[in-house]
Design a protein around this motif. Structure first.
Motif: not given
Length: 489
Positions: A364-368, A73-79
């Protein structure tokens, strides 16, 4: 408590557990926004709080295997976030003040990172690798919060354009700094000797990712043609390409953020089509909600009150508060210094730092991603610190951004500041207050759009109508969809 919601054995791997968990995540995130809306807080705050409540440290509604199974999910959201950020890199806009914006961005990003590193390493005595990663994250700024406040206030002008450009460039610098920092941190845990490749390697890798993202942007511009593709097909193709790009980056263990930003930048400059970004803004909210709720579920409340022996002796809650305060100080000092050097006007110099306070999405995405890369106690501690400080930023950030727009006179609540009218009649006589009021109201009416549906809603409606038209035409009712649309107009 999850045992009451799932059949025996379903809490670990069954389809029903996954579907029920997704439903709980979406509903809890939505319901919490009803509470935060009353408190005038952003949705991100609601999502994080909802995740904490349904997570393993409170109600424990989501099984642990489901939480671990949604690491994508972090990869998709950050994309989605990075792709949307790319639309602000229009070449015609950057040519006007690009050099000055780069100087200001370097100053404010580096000032925040350096100040956070000094506090974490020299004052709180955290280990160097952890301090480097945390200071790299300090340079990023939340573009979503800033855009939300600008839309709400209707702010416009030179200050707004400069702020948006800096926020976008800010995240590029932050992503490059993070790539170098996380590489150093990983190598330090293996005990390998220092080499220049640790720094040059991640930079070169991200440059290649940027070029690959640009190539995907060209492919997207070729496949997604506004005049030849229906709205639903444009959405399908764009999502497929973004997901595919994320998958390629994951194979080589590289963050897809810079590449997706490059993808969006190339697309907007080649096609000048901003409607696709609006369509994706309607498609992405469920993914962003699930990502932020999941981040809340990973928020270790117990660790927040304790110290983490692997990174230092300071409690995580103290680190979070210090990170929160000194990042803001660094942003303000850096933006003030950079604006003074390039001789920006006093509004930008004095108030730009306030507009750079928000931090949530990308951090938050990078932290994940860091938690997944570092693993263990260090990864969990980093994610906990960023999430805790992000909650504070979601309280203070939007208010600071709105204050910066107001003090810079980018918007006003006074009618006389909203529009300008001539204060004298054609024969030279001064107009009365009533006449000025009538002129201002008429001027506002002239500037209002001719319809009440905004462009984002129109883009979504066109997609729905396209589906409806295709259905009726495929069911042997020639022209019905066209007649339906004409009748609707």
């Amino acid at each position: 408590m999850s045992s009451f919601l799932y059949p025996d054995g379903a809490s670990s791997s069954s389809v029903s557990a996954a579907v029920i968990s997704i439903s709980i995540i979406l509903i809890s995130g939505f319901l919490m926004t009803r509470v935060t809306k009353k408190l005038r807080l952003p949705n991100v705050t609601a999502y994080i709080v909802a995740g904490i409540l349904i997570g393993p440290f409170c109600l424990n509604l989501i099984p642990e295997p489901i939480i671990k199974g949604t690491e994508f999910l972090p990869d998709i959201a950050m994309a989605f976030i990075a792709f949307s950020t790319g639309q602000f890199f229009r070449l015609d806009v950057l040519k006007k003040s690009g050099g000055k914006v780069v100087v200001i961005t370097l100053f404010e990003a580096l000032s925040a990172s350096i100040l956070v590193f000094i506090i974490t390493f020299f004052v709180l005595h955290l280990n160097m690798a952890f301090s480097i990663v945390l200071s790299a994250l300090a340079s990023t700024t939340a573009s979503a919060s800033t855009m939300m406040i600008i839309r709400q206030t209707g702010a416009k002008g030179n200050f707004v354009e400069t702020l948006l450009q800096i926020v976008a460039l800010d995240n590029i610098i932050g992503l490059l700094a993070y790539s170098v920092a996380i590489s150093i941190a990983v190598h330090s845990t293996t005990g390998e000797a220092f080499s220049m490749w640790r720094i040059a390697g991640p930079i070169l890798t991200n440059i290649l990712v940027i070029f690959l993202g640009a190539l995907f942007g060209l492919i997207l511009s070729w496949f997604v043609r506004p005049k030849t593709r229906t709205s639903d097909n444009r959405l399908i193709i764009s999502v497929a390409l973004m997901f595919g790009f994320c998958g390629i980056c994951t194979i080589f263990d590289v963050s897809p953020l810079l590449g997706c930003m490059s993808l969006g930048t190339v697309y907007i400059n080649v096609t000048d089509d901003d409607k696709l970004f609006k369509q994706l803004n309607y498609f992405s909210p469920p993914f962003l909600l699930m990502f932020f709720v999941r981040s809340g579920m990973c928020f270790d409340l117990n660790a927040l009150l304790n110290n983490s022996g692997s990174i230092g002796s300071s409690p995580l809650i103290l680190i979070s508060v210090m990170y929160f305060l000194f990042r803001i100080i660094g942003k303000y000092i850096g933006s003030f210094a950079g604006s003074s050097i390039v001789k920006m006007n006093k509004e930008i110099r004095n108030y730009l730092g306030l507009g750079l306070v928000p931090q949530a999405g990308i951090a938050i995405g990078l932290a994940a991603l860091s938690a997944r890369t570092l693993g263990g106690e260090a990864g969990s501690a980093l994610e906990t610190i960023i999430l805790a400080s992000s909650v504070l930023y979601e309280f203070a950030g939007p208010a600071c951004a709105k204050l910066s727009l107001y003090l810079s006179k980018s918007y006003s609540t006074k009618l006389e500041d909203m529009v300008s009218v001539t204060e004298t009649t054609p024969d030279g006589k001064e107009k009365t207050q009533v006449e000025l009021l009538i002129d201002r109201i008429q001027k506002i009416q002239e500037e209002l759009p001719s319809h009440t549906i905004n462009e984002a809603e129109e883009a979504f409606t066109e997609a729905a109508e396209s589906q409806n038209s295709a259905f009726w035409d495929d069911n042997h009712t020639p022209g019905f969809g066209k007649r339906f649309r004409n009748r609707r107009k």
